[in-house]
Design an enzyme around this catalytic site. Sequence first.
Site, PDB file in Angstrom:
ATOM      1  N   ARG A  51      40.930  -2.919  49.939  1.00 45.10           N
ATOM      2  CA  ARG A  51      42.111  -3.045  48.963  1.00 45.10           C
ATOM      3  C   ARG A  51      42.538  -1.738  48.721  1.00 45.10           C
ATOM      4  O   ARG A  51      41.944  -0.636  49.346  1.00 45.10           O
ATOM      5  CB  ARG A  51      41.631  -3.566  47.757  1.00 45.10           C
ATOM      6  CG  ARG A  51      40.405  -2.979  47.269  1.00 45.10           C
ATOM      7  CD  ARG A  51      40.437  -2.566  45.820  1.00 45.10           C
ATOM      8  NE  ARG A  51      41.257  -1.780  45.181  1.00 45.10           N
ATOM      9  CZ  ARG A  51      41.301  -0.500  45.261  1.00 45.10           C
ATOM     10  NH1 ARG A  51      40.564   0.188  45.965  1.00 45.10           N
ATOM     11  NH2 ARG A  51      42.461  -0.083  44.555  1.00 45.10           N
ATOM     12  N   ARG A  96      48.618 -10.549  51.500  1.00 42.70           N
ATOM     13  CA  ARG A  96      49.011 -10.125  50.193  1.00 42.70           C
ATOM     14  C   ARG A  96      50.404  -9.524  50.113  1.00 42.70           C
ATOM     15  O   ARG A  96      50.879  -9.043  51.030  1.00 42.70           O
ATOM     16  CB  ARG A  96      48.197  -8.865  49.512  1.00 42.70           C
ATOM     17  CG  ARG A  96      46.724  -9.358  49.510  1.00 42.70           C
ATOM     18  CD  ARG A  96      45.746  -8.335  48.779  1.00 42.70           C
ATOM     19  NE  ARG A  96      46.252  -8.039  47.298  1.00 42.70           N
ATOM     20  CZ  ARG A  96      45.721  -7.095  46.676  1.00 42.70           C
ATOM     21  NH1 ARG A  96      44.957  -6.051  46.893  1.00 42.70           N
ATOM     22  NH2 ARG A  96      45.755  -6.927  45.274  1.00 42.70           N
ATOM     23  N   GLN A 207      39.122  -2.434  39.034  1.00 45.03           N
ATOM     24  CA  GLN A 207      38.954  -1.191  40.011  1.00 45.03           C
ATOM     25  C   GLN A 207      38.751   0.016  39.413  1.00 45.03           C
ATOM     26  O   GLN A 207      38.068   1.086  39.876  1.00 45.03           O
ATOM     27  CB  GLN A 207      40.392  -1.273  40.625  1.00 45.03           C
ATOM     28  CG  GLN A 207      40.548  -2.265  41.481  1.00 45.03           C
ATOM     29  CD  GLN A 207      41.418  -3.318  40.953  1.00 45.03           C
ATOM     30  OE1 GLN A 207      41.264  -3.716  39.764  1.00 45.03           O
ATOM     31  NE2 GLN A 207      42.125  -4.511  41.809  1.00 45.03           N
ATOM     32  N   ASP A 248      52.220   0.671  45.027  1.00 42.51           N
ATOM     33  CA  ASP A 248      52.018  -0.553  46.101  1.00 42.51           C
ATOM     34  C   ASP A 248      53.607  -0.631  46.796  1.00 42.51           C
ATOM     35  O   ASP A 248      53.287  -0.711  47.664  1.00 42.51           O
ATOM     36  CB  ASP A 248      51.721  -1.875  45.581  1.00 42.51           C
ATOM     37  CG  ASP A 248      50.078  -1.802  45.085  1.00 42.51           C
ATOM     38  OD1 ASP A 248      49.939  -1.198  44.190  1.00 42.51           O
ATOM     39  OD2 ASP A 248      49.268  -2.061  46.281  1.00 42.51           O
ATOM     40  N   ASN A 258      52.962  -1.378  40.856  1.00 41.33           N
ATOM     41  CA  ASN A 258      51.659  -0.882  40.955  1.00 41.33           C
ATOM     42  C   ASN A 258      50.579  -1.472  40.333  1.00 41.33           C
ATOM     43  O   ASN A 258      51.135  -2.938  39.566  1.00 41.33           O
ATOM     44  CB  ASN A 258      51.329   0.608  40.508  1.00 41.33           C
ATOM     45  CG  ASN A 258      49.966   1.188  40.738  1.00 41.33           C
ATOM     46  OD1 ASN A 258      49.478   1.150  42.028  1.00 41.33           O
ATOM     47  ND2 ASN A 258      49.243   1.709  39.909  1.00 41.33           N
ATOM     48  N   LYS A 259      49.384  -1.503  40.231  1.00 38.33           N
ATOM     49  CA  LYS A 259      48.426  -2.595  39.478  1.00 38.33           C
ATOM     50  C   LYS A 259      48.999  -3.027  38.118  1.00 38.33           C
ATOM     51  O   LYS A 259      49.418  -2.063  37.274  1.00 38.33           O
ATOM     52  CB  LYS A 259      47.233  -2.022  39.458  1.00 38.33           C
ATOM     53  CG  LYS A 259      46.010  -2.856  38.664  1.00 38.33           C
ATOM     54  CD  LYS A 259      45.706  -4.077  39.191  1.00 38.33           C
ATOM     55  CE  LYS A 259      45.488  -4.126  41.103  1.00 38.33           C
ATOM     56  NZ  LYS A 259      45.639  -5.436  41.374  1.00 38.33           N
TER      57      LYS A 259
HETATM   58  O1  MRU Z   1      44.751  -5.003  44.080  1.00 36.78           O
HETATM   59  P1  MRU Z   1      44.419  -3.577  44.644  1.00 36.78           P
HETATM   60  O2  MRU Z   1      43.160  -3.186  44.041  1.00 36.78           O
HETATM   61  O3  MRU Z   1      44.853  -3.691  45.987  1.00 36.78           O
HETATM   62  O4  MRU Z   1      45.698  -2.774  43.885  1.00 36.78           O
HETATM   63  C1  MRU Z   1      45.668  -1.248  44.033  1.00 36.78           C
HETATM   64  C2  MRU Z   1      46.535  -0.638  43.354  1.00 36.78           C
HETATM   65  O5  MRU Z   1      47.476  -1.128  42.530  1.00 36.78           O
HETATM   66  C3  MRU Z   1      46.604   0.912  43.696  1.00 36.78           C
HETATM   67  O6  MRU Z   1      46.956   1.674  42.678  1.00 36.78           O
HETATM   68  C4  MRU Z   1      47.848   1.172  44.763  1.00 36.78           C
HETATM   69  O7  MRU Z   1      47.505   0.105  45.942  1.00 36.78           O
HETATM   70  C5  MRU Z   1      47.652   2.611  45.271  1.00 36.78           C
HETATM   71  S1  MRU Z   1      46.299   3.034  46.310  1.00 36.78           S
HETATM   72  C6  MRU Z   1      46.656   4.458  46.710  1.00 36.78           C
END
Ligand code: MRU
Length: 358
Positions: A51, A96, A207, A248, A258-259
């Site tokens: 991830r 995804r 995370q 992302d 982003n998350k």
């Molecule tokens: O669902 P995830 O854990 O893949 O989400 C990750 C994030 O949102 C990170 O902040 C993003 O991918 C940047 S990673 C350098």
Amino acid sequence: MEYLETDHVRPSADGESVIYLDQSLLPGMEEWKKCSEIREMYDAIKRLEVRGAPCIGIFAGYCMAVRAALLAKKEGNAAGLLSELKKEAEYLNSSRPTAVNLSYVIGLMISRAENALAGDGSISPKNLSELLMKEAERVHLEDIDMCAKIAENGLSLIEDGYGILTHCNAGPLATSRLGTALGPILLGKSRGMEFHVYADETRPLLQGARLTSYELSKAGVDVTLICDNMAASIMKQGRIQACFVGCDRVAANGDTANKIGTLGVAVMAKHFGIPFYVLGPKSSIDISCGSGADIVIEERSPEEVKLGYFSKPSAPGSVRCYNPSFDVTDHELITAIITDGGILRPPFHQSIGSLFNE
Ligand code: MRU
């Protein structure tokens, strides 16, 4: 190469599988897995075993190269191999939707194969697959380089002793080496600077708790884990001088996916007058998306919210539950976007435009 021995995503020595550290089991277990079948690769991304946007891209590059090596054993010619690989690429790409890095790297791999075939119609399947492995390694090395540049650029904006709030995980596990949002912190630490990092736990998949606090503790950085709903109070107490988050997908106007929860952090930072920085490689900017409204937001299973990491269910089984995995932070809330190509300031449609027209 040294990085191939140490990185948490890499091809096996025979080039017929991808080896990765299963991030879904951290921090309790450091388990390495291997995959060769396209279904296993899809599942590894879908289940967040691999991830973080750039890491998903690096993994996808090696997956394509490994699949090409295995298909080369069955396919009589390179055109047949490419046609099969394209079907598998489409499937992997559907694992995804939000992080642009997945489709970006898959696109690079397919173009590389198409160009090779166009240049030499008689290229053997084996040679084509070797060329794809080189391309995947190039993507990996490029990420290491981009993270180093992002870290330098980000470090220029913070001072020794700063309190920094981060959300989710945008560290080495989410990329290759330094990470994006955690890069300046790790680089500064290696130069003798001290920061006080507050890591949002990042519900529902934690995370921040599982990965960011694990990575920063390992690196000897002063890190304090907080629940997501504590961030406003910590900001009000004056403990935060900057927010650093990853991305992302960044749209052409600077809106950033982003998350889930990142938008809330940005709103709070604005309220308290704290700079809010997005850190990511140029490849995370998708200029085909005009604004955040064009970004597809992944929705995941309600069970992640209701069961998640609790030992007992935290909600009635029948209750309706909404679980978007990402949100979009409006560009007006972002102080700067820190990339490998420089620090982008508002108006973002202009600074992003200039970055792509260089
Ligand atoms: O669902 P995830 O854990 O893949 O989400 C990750 C994030 O949102 C990170 O902040 C993003 O991918 C940047 S990673 C350098």
